[in-house]
Design a protein around this motif. Structure first.
Motif, short mmCIF file in Angstrom:
data_model
loop_
_atom_site.label_atom_id
_atom_site.label_comp_id
_atom_site.label_asym_id
_atom_site.label_seq_id
_atom_site.Cartn_x
_atom_site.Cartn_y
_atom_site.Cartn_z
N THR A 1 7.75 10.85 12.72
CA THR A 1 8.71 10.32 11.75
C THR A 1 9.16 11.41 10.78
N LYS B 1 0.84 -1.21 0.00
CA LYS B 1 0.00 0.00 0.00
C LYS B 1 0.86 1.24 0.00
N PRO B 2 0.39 2.30 -0.65
CA PRO B 2 1.14 3.55 -0.57
C PRO B 2 0.95 4.19 0.81
N ILE B 3 1.83 5.13 1.12
CA ILE B 3 1.69 5.80 2.41
C ILE B 3 0.99 7.14 2.29
N PHE B 4 1.37 7.96 1.34
CA PHE B 4 0.72 9.27 1.20
C PHE B 4 0.09 9.49 -0.16
N ILE C 1 -9.33 4.79 2.67
CA ILE C 1 -10.18 3.62 2.91
C ILE C 1 -11.07 3.45 1.68
N ILE D 1 -4.53 4.80 -0.97
CA ILE D 1 -4.12 5.07 0.41
C ILE D 1 -5.34 5.27 1.30
N GLN E 1 -6.17 2.71 10.44
CA GLN E 1 -7.08 2.97 9.33
C GLN E 1 -6.49 3.99 8.36
N GLY F 1 -3.52 4.35 7.48
CA GLY F 1 -2.43 3.82 6.66
C GLY F 1 -1.15 4.64 6.77
N ARG F 2 -1.13 5.59 7.68
CA ARG F 2 0.04 6.47 7.79
C ARG F 2 1.05 5.90 8.79
N HIS F 3 2.26 6.38 8.72
CA HIS F 3 3.32 5.95 9.62
C HIS F 3 3.92 7.16 10.30
N ASP F 4 3.11 7.86 11.03
CA ASP F 4 3.55 9.14 11.57
C ASP F 4 4.32 9.04 12.88
#
Lengths: 1099, 489
Positions: free
Chosen positions: B76, A488-491, A551, A549, B277, B279-282
C-alpha cells in the motif's frame, strides 16, 4: 590559624631547648610525625634528614618517622616534601630520645598535586610515572545534574564522553579509544577503593536503533555532593593493578572524609534548574504541503489534480464526495496547503471539516521545559579519634517529554575511628534510590515520539489539538487512524496518549559501602583489610495500553546485581638510604559478581484494559527469560616504587588474576607494568628559574581481559512450546572451550612542564596500545549453522596524543584569569581479526547500512550502498568508491534523473571516529566572583542519519519543498517544469541534463533513490558546553549571620549553544545508548539547554 | 631490607596467596544454570519443522516477499519490496540465516543426538533419521531454488568458518540420492517422532505417521525431479517416474503436509501476526492476479479475498505502485486466522507436477489432462469449495479446460498453478521461473527486473568473500537477473 601554628612551633622549640640541657654523650633517636600545617593530615614519604651525619628517614604512611643511632650533639635537621616549603631546624641530642613533630607549610608550587592512583596509593606529582589527570569536583557539584557522568565531558584529555540527551539516559565514555572489539570499553569507576558497577541494561537491539528505553548507566547512583576528588587513570600502566576491569581506564573517586578542622561542619545545598530544547537540534518543517505519500488516493491518480491527494468520501450524505485527509499516511508528500480548501481532519476522534493549512503548533509544541530541583545536607566532622559524615540528597527532574519524571534519594554515611594508636576502622554505607517514570522511548518505534516527528509525520497535524483531544477523554484520539471507523491507529498513537498511557516506570535501590580495618604495626608499614559490597535491585515495568497500535502488554523485568570484594593490602614506605626511598604494596582481592534477572511479559494482549499485571495476560503466559550470571575473579598484586632524590622514579607492578569465565587451563593471567619518571627540574631549579617544573615519564604495561560469562560450554535455546511440544534450537553463537584471556600491551611517554612560576604549563603524552587475542564472537558465514564463533583473535591498535595545558594570563591579588585546555587525538586501526575474517559486523541499521570493524580500517566504519562515481581514469566504476573520494563525480541515471547507486552494500561510506576532540575553558576570578566557560570541540567523525533518510523521503524538511532553479515548484511534475536537476554526470561523463521528478516520496532526496552514503553526516562541532558564574558572599557579610561560615551562589548553564555543526536538525552527539554501537541517529532526541541556580550554605 | 620488613612481606604474601589459592577452581561456576547443555532430539526436530513452516508461510517484508514477487499481493504505502528492493531489509540474509541456522542446523544436531542414543529402538531410530533427512533435503532444495550455488559439502562444519559453495546442479543430484535412501529407510511398521512431529504427529488424523512421511517424501522427490525437467531431462524423468511408480504420493488433501498453528500466540500462523496482530495495512491483493481470476470467474476468489466496505467487485491494487488500502481487495479472513495451517506440500501441487510430467511424455500413470483437472479440483476443495458445481462450472470454461485453454502445457499448467499456489509464495516463484507463466511485468519504479534469484546475503560478501566471489562468478554474476541452472530454458 597562623597564630596557633606559631605557638606550636614555639612550644616545640622550647621543648627541644629543654632536652638539650639534659643531653648525655650517647646514641639516641629522633622521632616524630610530619603533618600538613593547614589540616593536620599526616604526610607520608616526607624526608627527614640530618646533613651532618648523612642519615635520615622517610615518614611512613601515618606520617611518623624514626632516625635511630644519632650520637649526641647538635644538628641541623631538614624536612622536605614535595609541594611543601622546606623546613629546617636545629636539634640537640643529649641523653633523651628526641621527639620532633613538624608541620609543613604548603608551597604554591604543585599545590594540590597529590594523585590517588591504583589501589588507593597516593602519589605526588614527581612520583607519578604515567598519565593521570584530575577533575575539580566543584565543576561537577555546581551543576547537580542527575547524570553526573555527562559532566566529565571536555574535562580530561583522552576521555571521550558522549552525553545522553535523554532524561537519565546512559552516557558513553571511552578512554583512549575502543580497545575491545565487542567487549565492554567503558572505564571502571572506583569509589573509595570499591569497584562501582556502571553497566546498563539496554539491549543490543536498542543500541542498534530498535525499540527500547534507555535506563541510564549505574554510575549515576553516585552522589556528586559526596565527592572529594576525581582522578582519571588513563593508561595500562596506571590501571594494571586493578586487573581486568581496569583495562579501559579507571576513574578513581574519593569521597569526602570529614572536614579537616575540628568541630561539626554542616553544609546545605539547594538549587533549581530549567531546561529547554535547543531548536537547532530539532526538525524544521516545510509549511507548503500536507499529509500523504503522493497522488494515489483517488482517481485520476494525478499530482496536478488536488483530489488525487485525498481520500474522497461522502462525509455529509449529500451524495458528493468530500476531501478527507489521507490520515493513514505518515508523510507530508500530499496536497499543497490552501486555506480555502475544506478538508475533513481528525479531532477528538471525529473527522471534522477544516481549512487545509499547516499546523499552527508543530511537534515543538510537544516539547516541555525540563525542570529540576535538588536539596542536600551534609554534616561532617573530625575528632581526635577520626571523622564522620552524614548526608542526604534529594533530586527531582522532569524531562522535555510530557509525563516524565526522575527522582533520586541518596543517603551517605561514613566515618572512621581510631581503636588504638595502631588500629583504625573506617566504614561507609550509601543508599541511592532512583525512581524513573516515563523515561523516553528509544529507537524505531511508536514509543519514540522523535521517530514520529523526524521520520514519519504529517505537517498538518496540530499537536495542541492532539493534546486537547487526548485530555478531553483520555482516549487515543490520533491523527493516524487505520480506518474511517476510527477504532485504532495504524502506525502512530496520539503522542500524548503514548506518553501518558504507554509509559514505563522503574526503581533502582542501590547499596554500596565498605568496612575497612587498618593496622599500623610499624611506622613503615600498614595493612588494610576491606570488605565491600555493591548491590542493586532494579525493577522495570513497561506498559502498552489497550488503544495503542501495539498489542496491549505488560512487561516486568527484575535484575539483582551484587558484587562482593574482599581485599587485603599491605603498604610499605621505607627510606632505604638518604636519597633512596622504597614504597610499595602487596595485596590480594577476591571478587564475586552475581547477576540474576527475570523478564516476563503478558502474551498476546491484556484481558482487561488498564490492569497491568501478569495475571491479566490475555493468553497463558509463555516462559520468562531468566539469567543467572556468575563471575569470580581472584587476584594478587604487588607494586614497588623506588624514588631517588625525589627526582628519579622507577615503578613496577604486577598482578595475577584467576577468572572463572575462562577454561581451567587458561584461567590465570598476569598484568606486568614498569614505568619511570625523571623530574629534571630538580636539577635545573637554580640554573633555569623560569622552568618551574619539568618531568618526563615512560611506561610499558600489559593488561588482560577475561571472557564473557558462559562462553566456554555450549547450551541450547529454549522456545515457548508448540502446543504441548517442547522446542529447542541451536544457539546463535558457538562457544569455545579453548579461549584465552584477551591482552592489551601499551606503552606511553610523556612530559609534564610548568613555566614562569606556574603561570603556564602543559602536559603531553603519546601512547600506543595493541589489544590482541581479542575474545570476539566472530561473525561467520551462517552456512556454518551459527551466526558467530567465540574466538581469540584480532589486533586493535590505538595510538594517540593527549595534551592538556593551562595558562594564567593575568594573576593579581584580586583577579586571576586561567585558561585550561584539553586536546586529544586517537588513531584506531583494526590490524587483524580472526583468520580468514576481514570484517566484524557490529550492528546493522536500516537501509543496509552497517557498523563494522574491518581489517585495515578504524574500528567503527560505516558500510553501505554508495553513489557511483565517474572518474576519467576509471570509467564508471561500481561499488568500490572509497569513502572520501575527491574528484569523481556522482553518476546520474540519464533516464530517471536520479543518482545511480552501487549494487553492493559493503562499501566503506563513513568512519565514526573523530580526528580530534578538545575543550577550552576560561575562568575569571575577581574577588568573590568567578566566571568560567567551557567550549568543547570535535573535528570529524561520521554519523549515519536514518532520520534524514526517511524524513527527506516523507517530505518533512524545507529542502523538499519550494521552488527549483527554474522558479517552478520542485514537487510539480517534470513535464510542468518541476523536479530538480541533480549535480552529477551521465555514465559517459557528460553533465546531467535529466530533471528528476519529486512528486511523491520516491523523490530525489530521500532513501528511495539514494544510497546509504547520502545520509552520512560529519559530526564535527563546536559547543559552548558550560558557563558557570559563582559568587561567595564576603566574609564580613556572612559573619553577621551568626552560625553561617559561608554562602556561595552559582548560576550554571549547560549545553547553551552549538556554535557550529554540520548535521541538520540534530545534535551531532545524539545517539542511541551507551556502548560500542555509535555513529547512528534514528529518532534522535534534541539537546537540552540547562540553566541551574544553586545556593550553598556552610555552617 | 631489614629483617622485620622481610618477615612482614613473607607473612603478608603467604596470607594473600592462601586467600587466593584457597578459593581456586572457580571455573566450575562457569556453566549456565538456566540453559540446557543437552536436549532430547525430538525437540530440535520440532523446532526445525516450525522454523521451516514459518519460513514458507510468513509474509513479513523482512523475510518472505514471495507473494509480492508472484504478484499475488502488492503493497500500500511502503512499496520497496514490490519494487524488488532486497537490500534495504537484508531479505537475502534473513532467508539464508533461517534455513541454515534454524532449520538445517537443528536437524543436523538432532541427527547427531539420535545417532549417539543407544537406548532408542533401532527401527524407530531409522525412521526418525529418515524424517530428518527428508526435511533436510527439502530445506536445501529451497536454498538452491533461492540463490543457486550455496555451501553444501562444507556447510555446518564448525572447523570451516568460510565454507565453499557447491554447484547447484550437483547439490540437486545429491539431494535426490539422499532422498531415495531416506525413503528406503522408512518403515511404516515402526514409530517415528510421534507427537513431536508437527506435520503428521496427530495420531487421530494420521493413524500411521510413517506412511504419511513416505507420501510426503515421494511427493518431494516428484518436486525435485520436475524442477530439473529442463536442466537434466534424463535425471528428471527417472526421478519423476520413480516417484510416480511408488504409488505413494500425496493422493488427497488429507495427506497434505500441513503445520497446524495454534489459536493463541506465540505459535500462531505468521500471516495472522503480520496482517492482523500487527494492526498494519501493508498489503492489498494485486491487480495482476485479480484481473486474471475475475476473467475466469474463479470460485476461489471468495476464499482468497475479502473486499473492504464500499467495494463491490474484486479490485486489485496497482502492482508496485502506492495503493490506498481501502480502495482495493484485501487477503481473505480465512487465511488470516491465527490457526490457519502452514502448507509445505499439498495434493493439488502434486497433481500439477504429474500433469506436467505426463505432458512432457514421462511414463507415469494418468494423462496430463486428468492430473490437471485433479489439481484444480484439489485446490478448490482445499480452500473450501466442496460443492462439485464450483469445480465443474469453472473447469467447463474454454479458457480453463485443458483442451481449449490457451497456450502450450507450460502456459496451461503455469496459469493454474499460479491460481492454486496463492498462499504458497516460494513454491509458486519456482513454478513461475520454470514455466515462464504467468507473464508478469516489472512495475515502472522497480529497482531491477523481477528477481530470478536472490542476491547472496550481504553477510556473505563481508564474511565469506573469496567463496562468495567464486560462486558469483560460477553462476554468472550475483544479480537478481541471473537465471538458475534449472531456469535457463
Amino acid at each position: 590559624m597562623k597564630k596557633v601554628l606559631l605557638n606550636t612551633l614555639l612550644v616545640s622549640c622550647l621543648l627541644f631547648v629543654g632536652m638539650i640541657s639534659q643531653a648525655k654523650a650517647q646514641q639516641r633517636s629522633i622521632k616524630g610525625k610530619v603533618t600538613d600545617a593547614s589540616n593536620g593530615d599526616p604526610l607520608p614519604g616526607a624526608n627527614v634528614y640530618i646533613p651532618k651525619l648523612n642519615i635520615g628517614a622517610a615518614t611512613g604512611v601515618n606520617g611518623t618517622y624514626v632516625i635511630s643511632s644519632v650520637p649526641t650533639g647538635t644538628y641541623t635537621v631538614t624536612v622536605t616534601y614535595v609541594g611543601y616549603k622546606k623546613y629546617t631546624t636545629t636539634v640537640e641530642v643529649a641523653d633523651h630520645n628526641v621527639t620532633l613533630n613538624v608541620k609543613l607549610q604548603a608551597s604554591n608550587v604543585g599545590l594540590n598535586q597529590v594523585f590517588v592512583t591504583a589501589q588507593g596509593e597516593k602519589k605526588t606529582k614527581n612520583e607519578l610515572s604515567y598519565s593521570a589527570q584530575q577533575v575539580q569536583p566543584q565543576s561537577i557539584q555546581s551543576v547537580h545534574a542527575q547524570n553526573f557522568t555527562n559532566l566529565l565531558s571536555g574535562k580530561v584529555s583522552g576521555l571521550d564522553v558522549r552525553p545522553s540527551n535523554t532524561m537519565g539516559g546512559s552516557t558513553n565514555m571511552v578512554l583512549r579509544g575502543i580497545t575491545s572489539l565487542t567487549g565492554n570499553n567503558q572505564p571502571l569507576f572506583v569509589i573509595d577503593g570499591v569497584p562501582f558497577a556502571n553497566s546498563n541494561t539496554n539491549t543490543g537491539a536498542e543500541q542498534a536503533g530498535f525499540r527500547g528505553y534507555d535506563f541510564g548507566n549505574a554510575a549515576n547512583d553516585l552522589n556528586p555532593d559526596n565527592i572529594a576528588s576525581i582522578d582519571v587513570l588513563k593508561g595500562a600502566a596506571a590501571t594494571a593493578l586493578y586487573g581486568e576491569r581496569g583495562a579501559n581506564g579507571v576513574i578513581v573517586i574519593t569521597t569526602k572524609q570529614g572536614n579537616k578542622t575540628k568541630g561539626i561542619g554542616v553544609s546545605l545545598n539547594a538549587g533549581v534548574g530549567i531546561g529547554y530544547v535547543d531548536k537547532s537540534t530539532f526538525p524544521k518543517y516545510q509549511h507548503e504541503y500536507g499529509a500523504g505519500y503522493g497522488a494515489y488516493y483517488a482517481p485520476p491518480f494525478d499530482p496536478t489534480v488536488t483530489k488525487s491527494f485525498f481520500f474522497n468520501t461522502d462525509m455529509t450524505g449529500n451524495g458528493k464526495a468530500d476531501l478527507v485527509v489521507p490520515f493513514t499516511e505518515d508523510a507530508s508528500y500530499g496536497a499543497k496547503f490552501n486555506k480555502n480548501l475544506t478538508v475533513y481532519q481528525w479531532q477528538d476522534g471525529k473527522l471534522v471539516p477544516k481549512p487545509w493549512v499547516a499546523a499552527a503548533h508543530g511537534p515543538m509544541y510537544f516539547m516541555k521545559h525540563a525542570v529540576d530541583n535538588h536539596q542536600s545536607i551534609f554534616v561532617d566532622g573530625t575528632t581526635n579519634k577520626g571523622y564522620y559524615k552524614i548526608g542526604y540528597t534529594r533530586k527531582n527532574e522532569t524531562g522535555i517529554l510530557p509525563n516524565s519524571d526522575l527522582g533520586k534519594d541518596q543517603f551517605n554515611l561514613g566515618g572512621s575511628y581510631k581503636l588504638t594508636e595502631k588500629l583504625k576502622a573506617t566504614g561507609s554505607v550509601n543508599f541511592t534510590k532512583t525512581s524513573g517514570l516515563g523515561r523516553y522511548g528509544n529507537g524505531y518505534d511508536n514509543i519514540n515520539p522523535m521517530t514520529n516527528f523526524r521520520q514519519w509525520f504529517e505537517t498538518n497535524v496540530d499537536l495542541k489539538q492532539q493534546q486537547q483531544s487526548y485530555f478531553h477523554d483520555h482516549n487515543n484520539d490520533t491523527w493516524n487512524y487505520a480506518g474511517f471507523a476510527g477504532q485504532k491507529p495504524i502506525f502512530w498513537d496520539n503522542q500524548y496518549y503514548n506518553r501518558y498511557q504507554n509509559y514505563e516506570n522503574d526503581n533502582r535501590n542501590r547499596y554500596y559501602g565498605f568496612a575497612k580495618l587498618r593496622y599500623d604495626p610499624a611506622s613503615w608499614v600498614n595493612i588494610k583489610g576491606q570488605i565491600s559490597l555493591d548491590t542493586y535491585n532494579w525493577f522495570q515495568q513497561q506498559r502498552i495500553a489497550y488503544q495503542s497500535i501495539d498489542i496491549p502488554q505488560y512487561e516486568r523485568y527484575n535484575r539483582d546485581y551484587s558484587e562482593y570484594n574482599y581485599k587485603l593490602v599491605a603498604n610499605f614506605n621505607k627510606q632505604l638510604t638518604k636519597d633512596l626511598k622504597l614504597t610499595g604494596l602487596l595485596g590480594g582481592n577476591i571478587r564475586k559478581q552475581r547477576i540474576h534477572s527475570i523478564d516476563q511479559s503478558t502474551n498476546g494482549g491484556l484481558g482487561v484494559p488498564g490492569i497491568y499485571a501478569l495475571s491479566n495476560s490475555k493468553n497463558a503466559l509463555t516462559f520468562p527469560t531468566e539469567h543467572y550470571n556468575r563471575r569470580d575473579v581472584d587476584g594478587a598484586f604487588a607494586e614497588a616504587t623506588l624514588v631517588y632524590k625525589n627526582m628519579l622514579v622507577l615503578d613496577m607492578t604486577d598482578r595475577r588474576d584467576v577468572s572463572s569465565t575462562l577454561p581451567k587451563k587458561n584461567d590465570t593471567y598476569y598484568y606486568p607494568s614498569i614505568s619511570g619518571a625523571f623530574t629534571f627540574s630538580e636539577l635545573t631549579k637554580n640554573s633555569l628559574p623560569w622552568l618551574s617544573y619539568a618531568k618526563i615519564h615512560a611506561s610499558y604495561a600489559e593488561v588482560g581481559h577475561d571472557a564473557p560469562v558462559y562462553s566456554i560450554h555450549n547450551s541450547y535455546d529454549t522456545f515457548a512450546p508448540f502446543g504441548g511440544i517442547a522446542l529447542h534450537s541451536n544457539p546463535g553463537t558457538l562457544n569455545n572451550p579453548e579461549l584465552k584471556p584477551e591482552r592489551t600491551k601499551e606503552y606511553e611517554v610523556g612530559i609534564n612542564t610548568e613555566f614562569l612560576k606556574n603561570r603556564i604549563g602543559f602536559n603531553v603524552s603519546y601512547y600506543k596500545s595493541n589489544t590482541i587475542d581479542q575474545i570476539i564472537p566472530a561473525a561467520v558465514s551462517r552456512a556454518t549453522g551459527y551466526n558467530a564463533f567465540w574466538v581469540n583473535a584480532g589486533n586493535v591498535e590505538n595510538r594517540g596524543w593527549e595534551v592538556s595545558g593551562f595558562i594564567r594570563p593575568v594573576q593579581t591579588s584580586n583577579f586571576v584569569w586561567t585558561i585550561n585546555a584539553n586536546w586529544s587525538r586517537n588513531r584506531n586501526k583494526v590490524i587483524s581479526l580472526a583468520p580468514g575474517i576481514s570484517n566484524l559486523q557490529l550492528a546493522v541499521f536500516q537501509n543496509g547500512v552497517s557498523l563494522n570493524a574491518t581489517v585495515g580500517q578504524p574500528y567503527g566504519t560505516l558500510k553501505g550502498t554508495d553513489f557511483m562515481y565517474y572518474n576519467d581514469n576509471m570509467s564508471p566504476k561500481v561499488g568500490t568508491g572509497p569513502a572520501y573520494r575527491k574528484g569523481g563525480e556522482k553518476i546520474v541515471n540519464p533516464n530517471t534523473g536520479y543518482y545511480e547507486k552501487s549494487g553492493t552494500s559493503n562499501n566503506v561510506i563513513g568512519n565514526i571516529n573523530p580526528n580530534w576532540t578538545g575543550s577550552i575553558s576560561n575562568t575569571f576570578e575577581y574577588k568573590n566572583f568567578s566566571l568560567s566557560f567551557q567550549v568543547d570541540l570535535q573535528n570529524g567523525g561520521d554519523i549515519y542519519s536514518l532520520d534524514m533518510a526517511y524524513g527527506l523521503a516523507t517530505g518533512l524538511y524545507p529542502s523538499t519543498a519550494g521552488l527549483n532553479s527554474k522558479g517552478k515548484p520542485k514537487r510539480s511534475p517534470v513535464s510542468q517544469g518541476g523536479g530538480v536537476l541533480l549535480k552529477g554526470v551521465t555514465p559517459t561523463g557528460s553533465p546531467n541534463k535529466t530533471w528528476a521528478g519529486a512528486t511523491s516520496f520516491a523523490n530525489p532526496w530521500g532513501y528511495y533513490w539514494n544510497p546509504g552514503r547520502a545520509f552520512i553526516y560529519d559530526a564535527s562541532f563546536i559547543k559552548l558546553r558550560q558557563v558557570d558564574i559563582s559568587y561567595s558572599l564576603p566574609q564580613r557579610l556572612v559573619s553577621n549571620l551568626g552560625l553561617v561560615r559561608g554562602i556561595d551562589l552559582s548560576l550554571v548553564g549547560r549545553n547553551l549553544w552549538i556554535i557550529q555543526k554540520n548535521i541538520p536538525y540534530s545534535d551531532p552527539q545524539a545517539g542511541t545508548s551507551a556502548g560500542n554501537i555509535q555513529g547512528f541517529q534514528g529518532g534522535a532526541y534534541p539537546s537540552v539547554r540547562n540553566i541551574t541556580f544553586n545556593i550553598s550554605l556552610k555552617f | 631490607m631489614t629483617l622485620t620488613m622481610k618477615k612482614f612481606i613473607i607473612t603478608i604474601t603467604a596470607t594473600i596467596m592462601l586467600l587466593v589459592v584457597g578459593c581456586s577452581n572457580i571455573t566450575n561456576i562457569n556453566t549456565d544454570p538456566k540453559r540446557p547443555a543437552t536436549v532430547p532430539a525430538p525437540t530440535l526436530f520440532s523446532s526445525a519443522e516450525r522454523s521451516f513452516s514459518n519460513f514458507m508461510t510468513n509474509t513479513n517484508v523482512n523475510r518472505n516477499i514471495f507473494r509480492l514477487i508472484d504478484q499475488y499481493w502488492t503493497e500500500t504505502t511502503y512499496t520497496d519490496e514490490s519494487n524488488y528492493n532486497l537490500v534495504s531489509r537484508a531479505i537475502p540474509d534473513n532467508n539464508w540465516n533461517i534455513l541454515y541456522r534454524d532449520v538445517i542446523k537443528d536437524l543436523s544436531n538432532a541427527t547427531t543426538i539420535i545417532n549417539n542414543d543407544k537406548t532408542i529402538d533401532p527401527k524407530v531410530k531409522k525412521n526418525e533419521l529418515a524424517c530428518i533427512e527428508i526435511l533436510n533435503v527439502y530445506a536445501y532444495s529451497e536454498l538452491v531454488n533461492i540463490y543457486g550455488n550455496v555451501p553444501y559439502t562444507q556447510a555446518l562444519n564448525v572447523k570451516i568458518p568460510n565454507p565453499k559453495y557447491d554447484d547447484a546442479n550437483s547439490i540437486y543430484k545429491n539431494l535426490i540420492k539422499r532422498l531415495n535412501s531416506a525413503i528406503g529407510n522408512l518403515d511404516k511398521n515402526a514409530a517415528g517422532f510421534g507427537t513431536a512431529d508437527l506435520i503428521y504427529g496427530n495420531s487421530t488424523k494420521f493413524p500411521n505417521q510413517i506412511s504419511e512421511w513416505i507420501k510426503f517424501a515421494n511427493s518431494l522427490k516428484l518436486k525435485l525431479g520436475i524442477t530439473l525437467a529442463d536442466a537434466d531431462p534424463t535425471l528428471a524423468q527417472s526421478t519423476v517416474e520413480s516417484a510416480a511408480a511408488s504409488n505413494n504420493l500425496i493422493s488427497s488433501n488429507n495427506d497434505n503436509a500441513l503445520v497446524d498453528y495454534k489459536e493463541s500466540p506465540p505459535n500462531t500462523n505468521p500471516v495472522w501476526v503480520d496482517l492482523v496482530q500487527s494492526g498494519r495495512h501493508d498489503f492489498v491483493v494485486a491487480n495482476t492476479l485479480i484481473n486474471s481470476m475475475n476473467a475466469l470467474n474463479d470460485p476461489r476468489r471468495q476464499f482468497y479475498f475479502t473486499n473492504p466496505e464500499g467495494l463491490s467487485t474484486y479490485t486489485g491494487g496497482r502492482y508496485g505502485m502506492s495503493n490506498r488500502y481501502s480502495l482495493y481487495t484485501h487477503p481473505s479472513n480465512k487465511l488470516k486466522q491465527p490457526s490457519f495451517p502452514g502448507d509445505l506440500m499439498d495434493y493439488s501441487q502434486v497433481e500439477f507436477y504429474l500433469s506436467e510430467a505426463a505432458a512432457r511424455g514421462y511414463s507415469i500413470p494418468g494423462s496430463a489432462e486428468q492430473h490437471y483437472k485433479n489439481g484444480i479440483r484439489a485446490s478448490i476443495q482445499y480452500w473450501g469449495g466442496t460443492a462439485d458445481s464450483l469445480f465443474n462450472n469453472y473447469y467447463n470454461q474454454t479458457s480453463v479446460n485443458w483442451t481449449t485453454a490457451p497456450g502450450n502445457y507450460k502456459e496451461k499448467i503455469g496459469m493454474q498453478e499460479w491460481y492454486a499456489m496463492y498462499n504458497r509464495g516460494m513454491t509458486e516463484w519456482t513454478n513461475w521461473r520454470r514455466l515462464d507463466y504467468p507473464k508478469l511485468q516489472a512495475p515502472p519504479n522497480a529497482v531491477s527486473v523481477i528477481p530470478n534469484r536472490y542476491t547472496y546475503p550481504i553477510e556473505e560478501e563481508n564474511l565469506n568473500k573469496a567463496n562468495y566471489e567464486a560462486a558469483a562468478h560460477a553462476i554468472g554474476g550475483d544479480k537478481v537477473s541471473t537465471k538458475l541452472f534449472w531456469d535457463k530454458y
